[in-house]
Each structure stands twice: as C-alpha cells, then as structure tokens.
Enzyme design. Structure first.
Site, PDB file in Angstrom:
ATOM      1  N   ALA A 173       0.856  -1.191   0.000  1.00 43.81           N
ATOM      2  CA  ALA A 173       0.000   0.000   0.000  1.00 43.81           C
ATOM      3  C   ALA A 173       0.896   1.246   0.000  1.00 43.81           C
ATOM      4  O   ALA A 173       2.113   1.144   0.077  1.00 43.81           O
ATOM      5  CB  ALA A 173      -0.898  -0.009   1.235  1.00 43.81           C
ATOM      6  N   TRP A 174       0.269   2.432  -0.063  1.00 46.84           N
ATOM      7  CA  TRP A 174       1.043   3.658  -0.242  1.00 46.84           C
ATOM      8  C   TRP A 174       1.318   4.435   1.030  1.00 46.84           C
ATOM      9  O   TRP A 174       1.984   5.461   1.013  1.00 46.84           O
ATOM     10  CB  TRP A 174       0.359   4.577  -1.256  1.00 46.84           C
ATOM     11  CG  TRP A 174      -1.145   4.667  -1.117  1.00 46.84           C
ATOM     12  CD1 TRP A 174      -2.061   4.096  -1.949  1.00 46.84           C
ATOM     13  CD2 TRP A 174      -1.908   5.343  -0.104  1.00 46.84           C
ATOM     14  NE1 TRP A 174      -3.341   4.362  -1.517  1.00 46.84           N
ATOM     15  CE2 TRP A 174      -3.276   5.126  -0.382  1.00 46.84           C
ATOM     16  CE3 TRP A 174      -1.573   6.102   1.021  1.00 46.84           C
ATOM     17  CZ2 TRP A 174      -4.304   5.645   0.404  1.00 46.84           C
ATOM     18  CZ3 TRP A 174      -2.589   6.613   1.822  1.00 46.84           C
ATOM     19  CH2 TRP A 174      -3.936   6.386   1.501  1.00 46.84           C
ATOM     20  N   ASN A 175       0.807   3.994   2.176  1.00 44.48           N
ATOM     21  CA  ASN A 175       0.943   4.862   3.362  1.00 44.48           C
ATOM     22  C   ASN A 175       2.315   4.776   4.025  1.00 44.48           C
ATOM     23  O   ASN A 175       2.817   5.773   4.525  1.00 44.48           O
ATOM     24  CB  ASN A 175      -0.187   4.591   4.361  1.00 44.48           C
ATOM     25  CG  ASN A 175      -0.240   3.150   4.806  1.00 44.48           C
ATOM     26  OD1 ASN A 175       0.330   2.262   4.163  1.00 44.48           O
ATOM     27  ND2 ASN A 175      -0.920   2.908   5.900  1.00 44.48           N
ATOM     28  N   VAL A 235      -9.625  -4.210   1.977  1.00 44.79           N
ATOM     29  CA  VAL A 235     -10.314  -5.494   2.125  1.00 44.79           C
ATOM     30  C   VAL A 235     -10.797  -6.000   0.765  1.00 44.79           C
ATOM     31  O   VAL A 235     -10.604  -7.175   0.414  1.00 44.79           O
ATOM     32  CB  VAL A 235     -11.519  -5.356   3.090  1.00 44.79           C
ATOM     33  CG1 VAL A 235     -12.314  -6.640   3.171  1.00 44.79           C
ATOM     34  CG2 VAL A 235     -11.047  -4.934   4.478  1.00 44.79           C
ATOM     35  N   GLY A 236     -11.392  -5.108  -0.030  1.00 43.28           N
ATOM     36  CA  GLY A 236     -11.946  -5.521  -1.331  1.00 43.28           C
ATOM     37  C   GLY A 236     -10.856  -6.047  -2.248  1.00 43.28           C
ATOM     38  O   GLY A 236     -11.032  -7.082  -2.914  1.00 43.28           O
ATOM     39  N   GLU A 242      -2.848  -8.210   4.978  1.00 43.74           N
ATOM     40  CA  GLU A 242      -2.860  -7.120   5.969  1.00 43.74           C
ATOM     41  C   GLU A 242      -3.820  -6.070   5.429  1.00 43.74           C
ATOM     42  O   GLU A 242      -3.475  -5.306   4.526  1.00 43.74           O
ATOM     43  CB  GLU A 242      -1.445  -6.540   6.120  1.00 43.74           C
ATOM     44  CG  GLU A 242      -0.447  -7.514   6.717  1.00 43.74           C
ATOM     45  CD  GLU A 242      -0.711  -7.833   8.180  1.00 43.74           C
ATOM     46  OE1 GLU A 242      -1.383  -7.048   8.860  1.00 43.74           O
ATOM     47  OE2 GLU A 242      -0.249  -8.894   8.629  1.00 43.74           O
ATOM     48  N   GLY A 248      -7.700  -3.554   5.921  1.00 39.94           N
ATOM     49  CA  GLY A 248      -8.170  -2.332   6.580  1.00 39.94           C
ATOM     50  C   GLY A 248      -8.797  -2.586   7.948  1.00 39.94           C
ATOM     51  O   GLY A 248      -8.938  -3.725   8.392  1.00 39.94           O
ATOM     52  N   CYS A 298      -3.561   2.036   8.994  1.00 40.26           N
ATOM     53  CA  CYS A 298      -4.577   0.975   8.996  1.00 40.26           C
ATOM     54  C   CYS A 298      -5.144   0.682  10.381  1.00 40.26           C
ATOM     55  O   CYS A 298      -6.301   0.318  10.514  1.00 40.26           O
ATOM     56  CB  CYS A 298      -4.001  -0.296   8.393  1.00 40.26           C
ATOM     57  SG  CYS A 298      -2.454  -0.785   9.173  1.00 40.26           S
ATOM     58  N   GLU A 341       2.319 -10.267  10.368  1.00 39.44           N
ATOM     59  CA  GLU A 341       3.635  -9.748  10.057  1.00 39.44           C
ATOM     60  C   GLU A 341       4.341  -9.496  11.394  1.00 39.44           C
ATOM     61  O   GLU A 341       3.693  -9.298  12.426  1.00 39.44           O
ATOM     62  CB  GLU A 341       3.546  -8.452   9.237  1.00 39.44           C
ATOM     63  CG  GLU A 341       3.049  -8.747   7.832  1.00 39.44           C
ATOM     64  CD  GLU A 341       3.234  -7.627   6.834  1.00 39.44           C
ATOM     65  OE1 GLU A 341       2.954  -6.460   7.157  1.00 39.44           O
ATOM     66  OE2 GLU A 341       3.647  -7.924   5.695  1.00 39.44           O
TER      67      GLU A 341
END
Ligand code: NDP
Length: 487
Positions: free
Chosen positions: A149-151, A228-229, A248, A250, A282, A461
C-alpha cells in the site's frame, strides 16, 4: 520540465520495458509530477521470474548465518541513509518530515534486523517412533510476491522482505503506483549489502501488475497489504495455484475510554490514532468510545488540543505535523465521507473542511476532523475512511461497549484506557481484534505480531511466527531396520 524516469529493478539492475508504457508520480503536497516510472510489461515480468529463480537457487543454498550477515549489512545501510530515504517517503506520500525522519526507515530497518537475527535460529525437530525416527526441516517456499500500500511504502517493503529473505526465499515486490521509489532504493541497498541478484526484484505498475503476481504459477506465496476488497480479489486469484497468502487489510478500530482513565493520555492516544500520518494508518482508532461521565471533559480538551497543536503545511517544515493526503482522488473520497457524516446528522466538533495551507497551497490537505453525536449505524462510523476523521461515541457500561466495539466485520486493532488493570485486560480479551493496546496506542515493535481478525486479515507480520509463514515443513522418516512387507 523533464523529470527522471525509473525503470523496473530486476536482477540487480534497472531493466527497460518493451512497451514504452510509463506512469507519473506526483508530490501530494504540491500536486506536481516529480518523476515517471516504467510499467512492468510481459518482458519485464518474465525477466523478473527467471531472475528470481536464479536468485532463489543461490540464496536458499547459503547457510542461514551467512544470510543473516548480509541482511545485517543492509540494515546498517538503511540506517546510514535514513535521511535520504525519509526524503523520498515525504515526497512520495506527503507525510510530515518529522514522522518520516524518525519512524518510517527505522521501523523498516528494525524488522529486517529482527528477522536477520532469527534466521540462524530456525530449527526443525527430531522424534523417535519405535526404532525408527523422523526429523523435520524448515524449507523456504521459493519465489514469493509482496504487494504494498502507499501509506508506509518503504516500511511495508521491509516488513515483507525481512522475513521472506531471512527464511531463504526470493521476493518480487510491487509497491503502490502512488509511491514506487522507496522499494527501488531498498533493492539497491540489498545488492550493495551482498544479497544475490534476483533475490529482491521490484516490478512497477497498478492493479494489472499486481494481478499478474497473484496468478503467476511460479509464485508460491503472496503477502498483500491494502484494502479489504482488493485483498479478496488477490486471494481469489492466488487460489489459481493454491498460493499461500498473508493479508494485511483495513480496519475500523475502537478505542474505549473508561471514566477512570487518565483522560489527557487517552486524548493523546485518540489524536495519534486518528491524525498521525494525516489519518492514513490501517490500525487507526476511528471509533472512539467515551464513557458518559467523562464525555464532556474529553471533548473539551480534544477540541482545544486539535485546534491548537496541529500544524498543516509544507511537510518538510520540521514544525508541520499534518501532511497532505496521498492523491486528489483520495482527498475527494475523504471529503465525501465528511459530507456524508454531516448529512447523516453527526456534528462537527472541529475541522470538517479541506485545507489550503500557505506553505503548500496546492496540496491535498484535510483539516483534522472530529465528529460527535455519532451513531453506530452512520457511514462514517461503519466504513474505513483512511483520512484524519475521528468519530466520538458515548457509552454507559462495559458490556454495552464491548458489544458495540465488536459490531463490525473488521477486526484489525483495538485499545482500552483504564486504570483498573483487571477491567482493562478483561475487556481487551473480549475484543475481536488482532492488535490491541492497553493505555497506549499504535506502537508496533518488530517483536510484536501484527495482523487482523475477521475481514482485516489473514496471517501475521513481525514477531517470531511470521518466519514460519515463509517456510514449509519437510518431514523426513528414517527407517533403522528392515522393512516389514507382505510382498
Ligand atoms: P489497495 O487495495 O487499493 O492497493 C494495495 C496494493 O494492491 C497496491 O499496490 C495496488 O496497486 C495493488 N492492487 C490493486 N488492485 C489489485 C489487484 N486486483 N490484484 C493485485 N494487486 C492489486 O490499497 P491502498 O494502496 O489504497 O492502501 C490503503 C489500504 O491499505 C487501507 O484499506 C488500509 O487499511 C490498508 N492497509 C493495511 C495495513 C495493515 O497492515 N493491515 C497497513 C497499511 C495499509 P496500485 O495502488 O498501484 O493500483
């Protein structure tokens, strides 16, 4: 203005694609294109697999203690280059420098260091059975895929590569299209540290490239971080060759503040768990349940501290502690949620609008927002927003709040604030969440497993158990006497 163009990183070097297709990456704080990246076409994809096969053959044959030494070298390089890497993360994500400088790279390096230390400690078992015996070996899975993800782009790449590489696997990593550079820098560091070419390849692109990774028959496992989707889609395609999965995903996590809590501490936790990284975390405690007796006091101090202590603006300004959201599209999504909150009858205690700070007027900023008068069935209370939007809810008793906190299909994290230690543990044990905090919120050391209950994830993780999730057990039965056979 021309900007740099980055290629995919395969087998220890940059590899040009054949399609010529590329995408642009913007700085969320300025809305300016900062560089372009080539998409991993079929030529790159094939090269990534061939290279990973060669890398895996070398890496998995090395003694674990050798792998450990090499990974420790990578940890040192990550720490030496902290500021250079933190700058990349700020430019790609829009998060404040004051966070990236002391969190993103360090927490990534910590996890690689932790798994590097564990690599030589992984052992099998031996057991006698009659006069015979068997033993087990922990063997790597082969080629694994990581999708990020990008965060926390570089941190996610470290959290996935640490255990994967320590256990002897090769990893092909796809960062988010929004934040592709950190993973390339990590790949360069691994090569410099002595990780063989092909053990960590980086492929670039959006959903199609991710989809290719999840369907490739040469890949044995996918570790995914995202919504999740998307996680459901990834799992569905991973079934094509029965890949192992780590998910991993939301959350919509509760923070429960009992009337005996240290209220200022609880407010610190609620603010950290909603406004840190401009709310794009998250595990955020986006549903803050406050016991009725302290509700008014909680709101008064929360409003005052949110309005006085949060500074939005140029993320490189060391005083700025609220950055820009990742993209214009995400900004619109978060603003739409805020509009829904208002339309469904919640009251804005503070915030509730977009921001255009003087030092970063074109950035995608949203004011830290607190909604009160919330009900459990409001959209803002049910759905993950992934922005700086907190919903505060009032409750009366313990049983009621546990039931309401658990009334969601998500189960990533949860927190409890109370000075009554028996109550704090009793409540936490009943909350359906994988990552829990008592009188604390958000800390995630390398040693502690993290992952979700319910639809927030599968697998973990960090922590010891994660290393096992990157190995498979081989049982070897050894006969010590003649075979008894009717034939
Ligand atoms: P997305 O699910 O949109 O994307 C995650 C990754 O999957 C990206 O690299 C994306 O590529 C890729 N992708 C998209 N579609 C597919 C597909 N069909 N097959 C394979 N890969 C695909 O998540 P976001 O990037 O928007 O991240 C935010 C979400 O991540 C939030 O829900 C947050 O809660 C969750 N998250 C969970 C964490 C955890 O540890 N539990 C930690 C951090 C975030 P691209 O972006 O390039 O299109």
């Amino acid at each position: 203005m021309t900007v740099p163009v980055y290629q995919n990183f395969i087998h220890g070097q940059f590899l040009a694609n054949h399609s010529g297709e590329k995408f642009a990456v913007k700085n969320p704080a300025t809305d300016e294109v900062i560089y372009e990246v080539e998409v991993a076409d079929s030529h790159v994809q094939q090269a990534a697999i061939e290279s990973a096969k060669a890398g895996f053959a070398l890496w998995s044959a090395m003694a674990p203690i050798e792998r450990s030494r090499v990974l420790h070298k990578a940890v040192s390089l990550l720490r030496e280059r902290n500021n250079e890497l933190a700058k990349i993360e700020v430019l790609d994500t829009g998060k404040p420098w004051q966070e990236a400088e002391c969190v993103d790279i360090q927490t990534g390096a910590d996890v690689i260091e932790y798994f590097a230390g564990l690599a030589p400690a992984q052992v099998g078992t031996q057991q006698p059975v009659g006069g015979d015996f068997f033993y087990t070996r922990k063997e790597p899975l082969g080629i694994c895929a990581g999708i990020g993800a990008w965060n926390y782009p570089l941190q996610i790449a470290c959290w996935k590569s640490g255990p994967a590489l320590a256990a002897g696997n090769a990893l092909i990593f796809k960062p988010s299209e929004e934040t592709p550079l950190g993973a390339i820098k990590l790949a360069e560091i691994f090569i410099e540290a002595g990780v063989p070419a092909g053990v960590f390849n980086v492929v670039q692109g959006a959903a199609e490239v991710g989809q290719w990774l999840t369907t490739s028959p040469d890949i044995e496992k996918v570790s995914f971080t995202g919504e999740v989707g998307t996680g459901k889609k990834v799992m569905q395609s991973a079934a094509s060759n029965l890949k192992e999965v780590t998910m991993e995903l939301g959350g919509k996590s509760p923070l429960i503040v009992f009337e005996d809590a240290d209220i200022s501490q609880a407010i610190s936790a609620a603010m950290l768990g909603n406004f840190y990284t401009q709310g794009e975390v998250c595990t955020n405690c986006t549903r803050v349940f406050v016991q009725r007796k302290v509700y008014d006091a909680f709101l008064a101090e929360l409003k005052q501290r949110t309005e006085q202590n949060i500074i939005a603006g140029d993320p490189f300004d060391p005083n700025v502690n609220l950055g820009a959201l990742i993209s214009k599209q995400h900004h619109t999504l978060v603003m739409d949620y805020i509009a829904k909150g208002k339309a469904e009858g919640a009251t804005v205690l503070t915030g509730g609008e977009a921001l255009s700070p003087e030092t970063a007027p074109n950035g995608y900023f949203v004011a830290p927002t607190v909604f009160i008068d919330c009900h459990d069935d409001m959209t803002i209370v049910k759905e993950e927003i992934f922005g700086p939007v907190m919903s505060v809810l009032v409750f009366d008793d313990e049983e009621e709040v546990i039931q309401r906190a658990n009334n969601t299909h998500l189960g990533l994290a949860a927190g409890v604030f109370s000075k009554d230690i028996q109550r704090a543990h009793r409540v936490i044990h009943q909350l359906e969440a994988g990552i829990c905090w008592i009188n604390s919120y958000g800390n995630s050391p390398a040693e502690m497993p993290v992952g979700g209950y319910k639809q927030s994830g599968i697998g973990r993780e960090n922590g010891i158990e994660t290393l096992d999730q990157y190995t498979q057990t081989k049982s070897v039965y050894v006969g010590m006497s003649d075979i008894e056979s009717p034939f």
